[in-house]
Design an enzyme around this catalytic site. Structure first.
Site, mmCIF file in Angstrom:
data_model
loop_
_atom_site.group_PDB
_atom_site.id
_atom_site.type_symbol
_atom_site.label_atom_id
_atom_site.label_comp_id
_atom_site.label_asym_id
_atom_site.label_seq_id
_atom_site.Cartn_x
_atom_site.Cartn_y
_atom_site.Cartn_z
ATOM 1 N N ASP A 1 21.402 -31.262 24.073
ATOM 2 C CA ASP A 1 21.446 -29.807 24.084
ATOM 3 C C ASP A 1 21.469 -29.374 22.612
ATOM 4 O OD1 ASP A 1 22.105 -27.054 24.860
ATOM 5 O OD2 ASP A 1 24.098 -27.532 24.122
ATOM 6 N N ASP B 1 27.517 -29.675 25.805
ATOM 7 C CA ASP B 1 28.886 -29.165 25.661
ATOM 8 C C ASP B 1 29.192 -27.971 26.565
ATOM 9 O OD1 ASP B 1 27.261 -27.312 24.119
ATOM 10 O OD2 ASP B 1 29.161 -26.532 23.347
ATOM 11 N N ASP C 1 24.985 -27.043 30.644
ATOM 12 C CA ASP C 1 24.543 -28.426 30.440
ATOM 13 C C ASP C 1 25.052 -29.359 31.532
ATOM 14 O OD1 ASP C 1 23.451 -27.605 27.959
ATOM 15 O OD2 ASP C 1 25.378 -27.903 26.973
#
Length: 272
Positions: free
Chosen positions: A11, A212, A216
């Site tokens: 990410d 995080d 995600d």
């Protein structure tokens, strides 16, 4: 599973970047910049999103009074947030959300937003039910060890590196190029991230997903190994992940892979 990984999907915000974005520019249309920032900050008062927190912090830094509390809050995943503020509907988010809400954006505003994005900013559109009231530009610094980590991962058998983000394509490509990521996919919704992870896994690769945020978590759960950032990470991401980097330090990824390979090597030696 860690010892067999040959690809890692990242990410962007909060993982490859610091996750502490700051407001870099405010552009209003038809109202004052302070009024725009006040409205936007009030709308984001209860937000846990990185960009929302950046807007609230900027308003507080400028000494603006945030007296109105948002109601009827709707989080539009991958698009933005829709609230009722003091009896008026307010939308904060990206172009995709504007389009879905039938909010018009004229050429001059679009040109300005594109220029901000091409310089590495995320353009947050602030709009009422009909028109865009302004744009708040936000930037997030790349983690200092991101580039060196990507380089080091290749030395421990990671052949494929991919970055997924809901951010715009211009900003995503700038970050990807800066740190040496192989492939970059932008403007993604949470379900799009899952699809991209599945696509990577479908080519016979062993894939880890590092993230995080709440958005995600589905992708973290889908990958062969899910990895969460511990300090800046959300509870959902950490509960979903197989591995949590408690130090929030990207170079621990390299240590983690070396440790997994050494562990499996010892297991095989002991068995034989």
């Amino acid at each position: 599973n860690l010892s067999k990984l040959n690809g890692i999907v990242f990410d962007k915000t909060g993982t490859l970047t610091q996750g502490r974005p700051t407001v870099t520019a405010i552009k209003s249309f038809g109202i004052s910049e302070n009024k725009l920032l006040t409205m936007a900050a009030e709308a984001e008062l209860i937000s846990e999103h990185h960009l929302g927190k950046a807007i609230v912090n900027e308003a507080e830094k400028n000494g603006l009074e945030l007296v109105n509390t948002p109601t009827d809050v709707s989080v539009l995943k991958g698009r933005g947030i829709q609230v009722n503020l003091n009896g008026n509907s307010l939308y904060l988010g990206n172009r995709k959300g504007l389009s879905e809400n039938n909010i018009s954006i004229d050429d001059k505003i679009n040109v300005y937003a594109t220029a901000q994005e091409e310089s590495g900013n995320t353009a947050v559109f602030v709009a009422n039910q009909h028109v865009v009231l302004g744009i708040i530009s936000i930037a997030d610094k790349v983690r200092s060890k991101a580039a060196s980590t990507i380089h080091a991962l290749k030395s421990v058998g990671i052949k494929h590196t991919v970055m997924l983000t809901g951010d715009n394509e211009h900003t995503a490509n700038i970050v990807g190029k800066k740190i040496g990521i192989e492939k970059v996919f932008a403007n993604l919704l949470p379900e799009d991230k899952v699809d991209k992870v599945k696509t990577c896994m479908g080519r016979g690769k062993r894939i880890a997903m590092v993230g995080d945020g709440v958005n995600d978590a589905p992708a973290i759960a889908t990958a062969d190994v899910g990895i969460a950032m511990g300090v800046a990470g959300t509870d959902v991401a950490m509960e979903t992940a197989d591995v949590v980097l408690m130090a929030d330090n990207l170079d621990k990824l390299v240590y983690m892979l070396k440790l997994s390979k050494a562990t499996v090597r010892n297991m095989k030696q002991n068995m034989f």
